[in-house]
Design a protein around this motif. Structure first.
Motif, short mmCIF file in Angstrom:
data_model
loop_
_atom_site.label_atom_id
_atom_site.label_comp_id
_atom_site.label_asym_id
_atom_site.label_seq_id
_atom_site.Cartn_x
_atom_site.Cartn_y
_atom_site.Cartn_z
N TRP A 1 10.72 -14.17 -3.69
CA TRP A 1 11.14 -13.27 -2.56
C TRP A 1 10.15 -11.60 -2.31
CZ3 TRP A 1 11.93 -7.56 -1.58
CH2 TRP A 1 12.84 -7.95 -0.45
N SER A 2 10.17 -11.15 -3.57
CA SER A 2 8.74 -10.24 -3.71
C SER A 2 7.91 -10.40 -3.86
CB SER A 2 9.55 -9.86 -5.41
OG SER A 2 8.26 -8.63 -5.51
N GLN B 1 5.10 -8.56 -1.23
CA GLN B 1 3.75 -7.80 -2.08
C GLN B 1 2.25 -8.65 -1.08
OE1 GLN B 1 3.16 -6.83 -6.10
NE2 GLN B 1 4.72 -8.44 -6.33
N CYS C 1 9.11 -9.74 5.67
CA CYS C 1 10.04 -8.46 6.03
C CYS C 1 10.66 -8.38 8.05
CB CYS C 1 11.02 -7.24 6.03
SG CYS C 1 11.55 -7.85 3.69
N GLU C 2 9.26 -7.87 8.41
CA GLU C 2 9.14 -7.87 9.73
C GLU C 2 8.94 -8.43 10.46
OE1 GLU C 2 7.33 -7.17 7.13
OE2 GLU C 2 7.29 -4.52 7.33
N GLY D 1 16.73 -9.92 11.17
CA GLY D 1 17.79 -8.48 10.35
C GLY D 1 16.59 -8.46 9.18
N LYS D 2 14.90 -8.60 9.47
CA LYS D 2 14.06 -8.04 8.51
C LYS D 2 14.54 -8.40 6.95
CE LYS D 2 12.55 -4.28 11.20
NZ LYS D 2 12.98 -2.93 12.02
N SER D 3 15.04 -9.06 6.78
CA SER D 3 15.50 -9.85 5.51
C SER D 3 14.35 -10.31 4.38
CB SER D 3 16.86 -11.03 5.25
OG SER D 3 15.97 -12.75 6.57
N TYR E 1 14.16 -13.54 5.19
CA TYR E 1 14.15 -15.19 5.21
C TYR E 1 13.99 -15.42 6.71
CZ TYR E 1 15.55 -13.92 0.58
OH TYR E 1 16.16 -14.18 -1.11
N TYR F 1 0.45 -3.60 9.00
CA TYR F 1 0.52 -2.81 7.90
C TYR F 1 0.32 -3.28 6.47
CZ TYR F 1 3.36 -1.39 4.13
OH TYR F 1 4.62 -1.20 2.68
#
Lengths: 356, 307
Positions: free
Chosen positions: B201-202, B206, B235-236, B240-242, B244, B271
């Motif tokens: 996820w991280s 990034q 996320c975007e 839910g910007k989760s 996933y 971004y």
């Protein structure tokens, strides 16, 4: 000389006068404790505080002084040895400028959900000029204020970051004061938000680590925590704790907020203390949750969080104890970490070396 | 592009024909363009079918397997190459132990719709226990091109096992152009959600690439493996910007999602995380890892040699 330029210079002289260090110190003198000695350092139990401050413009610089003092006193009452303030921590001083009432009005409208008509003023464009104008006023006040507070309460204070000029360039700079009141170190933000690049803020070029009895401290600033490299560089330079000021200009979302210090202290085992600015400023909405974070292995719930404030939009404080011995023991006998020199030597010159 | 992460839960591992039939049926149901199997897939199947005798514990079993599995690797890889060709999809077959001379590697394989090997990736960062087993580190990170629906190309890389927790891996792949990473993982059962967030996820957040994370669900010689398989994105562009696009429970057999490359490009433009990275400020990392004097310090601090 243009009359407006003369007016601006005169007004800045007035601001410098009302914000002068002597006035700040004199004002604090009556309310500060008399030189509290720093608490003895136990490397198994360093007590830290992460502050969440709600943005409010001030009309009088002494109101700002009182507010920062109140925050430090609140943290000191919890027995903390290091306190972390947010990014853009001197922004409330923009309230000293004529026309700041309009900024407040716009903030209020924004808080009430009204559409901001802008009234012909684009704050995004104005802000860099305002920072430049205020820098000679803000810098001495910040030093006098936080130096006095650190000395009086016997604390390390990371005073948050401040947008200032140096040799004509704008920088976003974090300051660290030690319990004797000395400026221990400063760190310019290295990685900028898109908005800050349009403001022509000059990027820092490296990360410093400051040796203290509380451990080795690094001061990355907000966006710096987006990148694993920041915390890796700090760790390799010997840092134990990262003191991170943030001002996150977006609606709060758990996942978006997770993309900063939390994964970074998992990738590079450090403690991380995040101070957050929240509230509205002329249409900008800052949110966050100040907190104190650690590798999963060093947190009781296994979730990487030692303490985190509940609200994302109001003043609050997180407090936790850090165990440096446990951190070093984890690093020395880590279950999954590794390094691969051959891999790094193959690719890093290409990806990091090309812009040296 | 439609992608699936498969955990091997509810797939028969005791009989090669049944395994193939079960996996084939699952792929027919999911209809992905690309599917990813978890780490230790070859070991799980080898033990389940009796191709290998287990040791007294998982560690010993893994050791026995590593020492003599070349014939089994051929069977395992041929089976998945065949499945990829039959279904006309990209199939990351999970991992096995690859022997090269006296060195052992934890290696993932991916086959293209023609059944040809399109990527082989050795794990580059070893856990403490993998170092104790005397495994070697891969020293190269390969990027290969996938052809999505309508001929749309994606550049992809494989992330193997413990590499998910090492952000250097994702960064090297992203800065060399990866749009998508395929992760074969296996985590011992337990509260793994935070470890997973600190892993793929991280790396996704990034680096702003897509990831298909297949986590093993099963038990091998007393050791249970369980974690949530997922399809991840910045996320975007997720509900839910989760972060996933799809996420299972640890026992979920598979998760599937569509990848919207235009949406990813849009968020990369709005971004641009990688463009905003001040790469020059990290030239010290290059110097650090090239400095032999740092070797002793690293060993002192971390208890392992850097190489």
């Amino acid at each position: 000389m243009d009359l407006n330029v003369i007016k601006q210079k005169l007004f800045r002289l007035y601001l410098a006068w009302i914000c002068r260090p002597y006035r700040v110190k004199k004002h604090l003198k009556s309310s500060l404790p008399a030189g509290r000695k720093p608490a003895p350092v136990n490397r198994r139990r360093i007590r830290a505080a992460a502050l969440q401050l709600e943005f409010k413009l001030v009309k009088n610089p002494l109101d700002y002084v009182d507010e920062m003092h109140r925050q430090v006193a609140k943290a000191a009452a919890k027995g903390t040895q290091v306190v972390v303030f947010p990014e853009y921590n001197s922004l409330p001083l923009l309230g000293l400028l004529p026309g700041s009432g309009e900024l407040e009005e716009r903030a209020q409208k924004s808080a009430e959900g009204e559409k901001d008509t802008g009234n012909g003023i684009d704050l995004e464009v104005l802000l860099p000029d305002l920072f430049r104008y205020m820098s000679p006023v803000v810098q001495p006040l910040v030093h006098a204020l936080f130096s006095s507070l650190a000395e009086a309460y016997g604390l390390y204070i990371m005073a948050g970051s401040h947008t200032l000029t140096e040799n004509g360039d704008l920088v976003n700079r974090a300051y660290l004061y030690d319990p004797s009141g000395k400026l221990k170190g400063a760190q310019d933000k290295v990685n900028l938000l898109p908005r800050e690049t349009t403001w022509n803020i000059k990027r820092g070029s490296t990360f410093s680590v400051f040796k203290t009895p509380l451990g080795n401290l690094g001061l990355p600033v907000c966006m710096d925590a987006t990148y694993y490299e920041t915390f890796r560089a700090l760790e390799l330079a010997g840092a134990d704790i990262a003191l991170l000021p943030i001002a996150d200009p977006q609606e709060y979302n758990f996942w978006l907020a997770l993309r900063g210090i939390w994964p970074r202290v998992q990738e590079s085992p450090l403690y991380g203390i995040k101070g957050a600015l929240v509230g509205n400023m002329a249409g900008f909405i800052f949110t966050g949750r100040a907190g104190i974070f650690a590798p999963l292995e060093l947190t009781p719930a296994g979730d990487g969080v030692l303490d985190e404030v509940e609200p994302c939009d109001r003043e609050a404080m997180a407090v936790a104890d850090l165990d440096l011995e446990a951190l070093h023991a984890l690093r020395a006998d880590h279950p999954w970490r590794d390094q691969n020199l051959a891999l790094y030597r193959r690719y890093f010159p290409e990806i990091y070396g090309s812009q040296i | 592009m439609r992608v699936s992460a498969i955990s091997l839960a509810e797939i028969n591992l005791e009989n090669l024909s049944r395994y193939r039939a079960d996996l084939s049926g699952l792929l027919d149901t999911l209809s992905p363009d690309l599917a990813v199997l978890p780490a230790y897939s070859a070991l799980a199947l080898g033990l389940g079918t009796g191709a290998f005798m287990p040791g007294p514990d998982f560690g010993a079993t893994f050791y026995i397997y590593s020492a003599d599995n070349e014939g089994w690797n051929d069977i395992f890889l041929d089976l998945h190459a065949d499945l990829a060709r039959e279904k006309g999809l990209y199939l990351a077959a999970g991992t096995t132990v690859e022997r090269k001379g006296n060195s052992y590697y934890h290696t993932a394989y991916c086959f293209d719709p023609a059944g040809e090997l399109c990527c082989r990736q050795r794990q580059t960062h070893l856990s403490q226990i993998e170092r104790e087993y005397d495994f070697s580190r891969g020293e190269v990170l390969d990027i290969f091109e996938l052809e999505g629906p309508g001929g749309k190309p994606y550049r992809a890389g494989l992330i193997v096992g413990n590499d998910a927790r090492h952000p250097e891996v994702g960064r090297i792949l992203a800065l060399r152009g990866a749009d998508l990473v395929l992760h074969s993982g296996a985590l011992e059962a337990g509260p793994n959600c935070w470890a997973q967030a600190a892993g793929m996820w991280s790396q996704v957040q990034q680096n702003q690439f897509f990831a298909v994370e297949a986590q093993l669900c099963g038990r091998m010689e007393g050791l249970p493996f369980e974690a949530a398989s997922a399809v991840l994105a910045p996320c975007e562009i997720t509900p839910g910007k989760s972060g996933y696009l799809a996420r299972g429970y640890p026992q979920t057999p598979a998760v599937t999602a569509g990848l919207d490359e235009e949406a990813r490009q849009e968020i990369k433009n709005n971004y641009p995380v990688l463009e905003l990275l001040n790469r020059g400020a990290f030239s010290d990392l290059v110097n650090f890892y090239n400095d032999p004097e740092e070797d002793r310090e690293t060993e002192r601090m971390y208890g392992f040699k850097r190489y």
